[in-house]
Design a protein around this motif. Sequence first.
Motif, PDB file in Angstrom:
ATOM      1  N   ARG A 169       0.815  -1.208   0.000  1.00  0.00           N
ATOM      2  CA  ARG A 169       0.000   0.000   0.000  1.00  0.00           C
ATOM      3  C   ARG A 169       0.850   1.261   0.000  1.00  0.00           C
ATOM      4  O   ARG A 169       2.028   1.235   0.332  1.00  0.00           O
ATOM      5  CB  ARG A 169      -0.956   0.024   1.174  1.00  0.00           C
ATOM      6  CG  ARG A 169      -0.268  -0.007   2.525  1.00  0.00           C
ATOM      7  CD  ARG A 169      -0.674   1.165   3.375  1.00  0.00           C
ATOM      8  NE  ARG A 169       0.053   1.198   4.618  1.00  0.00           N
ATOM      9  CZ  ARG A 169       1.222   1.815   4.777  1.00  0.00           C
ATOM     10  NH1 ARG A 169       1.795   2.412   3.787  1.00  0.00           N
ATOM     11  NH2 ARG A 169       1.833   1.839   5.943  1.00  0.00           N
ATOM     12  N   GLU A 192       0.422   5.276   1.468  1.00  0.00           N
ATOM     13  CA  GLU A 192      -0.386   6.173   2.282  1.00  0.00           C
ATOM     14  C   GLU A 192       0.120   7.595   2.106  1.00  0.00           C
ATOM     15  O   GLU A 192       1.315   7.851   2.235  1.00  0.00           O
ATOM     16  CB  GLU A 192      -0.322   5.788   3.756  1.00  0.00           C
ATOM     17  CG  GLU A 192      -1.144   6.718   4.638  1.00  0.00           C
ATOM     18  CD  GLU A 192      -1.156   6.299   6.090  1.00  0.00           C
ATOM     19  OE1 GLU A 192      -1.743   5.242   6.396  1.00  0.00           O
ATOM     20  OE2 GLU A 192      -0.566   7.026   6.920  1.00  0.00           O
ATOM     21  N   ARG A 242      -5.235   6.209   1.293  1.00  0.00           N
ATOM     22  CA  ARG A 242      -4.520   4.921   1.297  1.00  0.00           C
ATOM     23  C   ARG A 242      -4.888   4.182   0.024  1.00  0.00           C
ATOM     24  O   ARG A 242      -6.064   4.099  -0.330  1.00  0.00           O
ATOM     25  CB  ARG A 242      -4.907   4.107   2.523  1.00  0.00           C
ATOM     26  CG  ARG A 242      -4.450   4.726   3.820  1.00  0.00           C
ATOM     27  CD  ARG A 242      -4.887   3.882   5.032  1.00  0.00           C
ATOM     28  NE  ARG A 242      -4.512   4.548   6.248  1.00  0.00           N
ATOM     29  CZ  ARG A 242      -5.318   5.328   6.966  1.00  0.00           C
ATOM     30  NH1 ARG A 242      -6.557   5.537   6.566  1.00  0.00           N
ATOM     31  NH2 ARG A 242      -4.890   5.904   8.076  1.00  0.00           N
TER      32      ARG A 242
END
Length: 162
Positions: A76, A78, A135
Amino acid sequence: MIPSDHFTRFYNEIFKFLETQGEEALEAYWLAISKNQERHILDLIQTEGLAGMYEYWSHIKIEENCDMDLDFDEDRLELRMNVCPSLSKVLDNDAAPMERYCDHCAGWIGPIMDKTGYHMVYDVIDRTKPQCVTRIFKDPAKAREAEKDAKLLMGWPGHKLG
């Protein structure tokens, strides 16, 4: 060229006008911005994935003088906007910000994420404060899990939350 302090005010007034024309007009505008932004980021996402997104927003952080933290790993990305320069400038002007001002970010980023198979969770947190958290995940299950922690979750044209 319009100085950035005036550009954000101009943007805000365009959003207000389009909103008077109906939600479809506003969302069509954000989708047009998204299509234009594909020229800047689509290839990076398609070839480098989350690392390409990190590269793109690292440049934006510098160019727009953002108080933003970027955190990136293989699962991911962010973006934690501590002080959004765009909303801050709108709030500093004498015109009130359009209620949905912050939605323009999801309005252009979200469709690109959908197109490339990534899953975005956009938490505005509070529409009166210039901060948000975005995110972006490879795994849709992780995105759905992250949605549970959002304070003020925003969607975008063509996207269903949850």
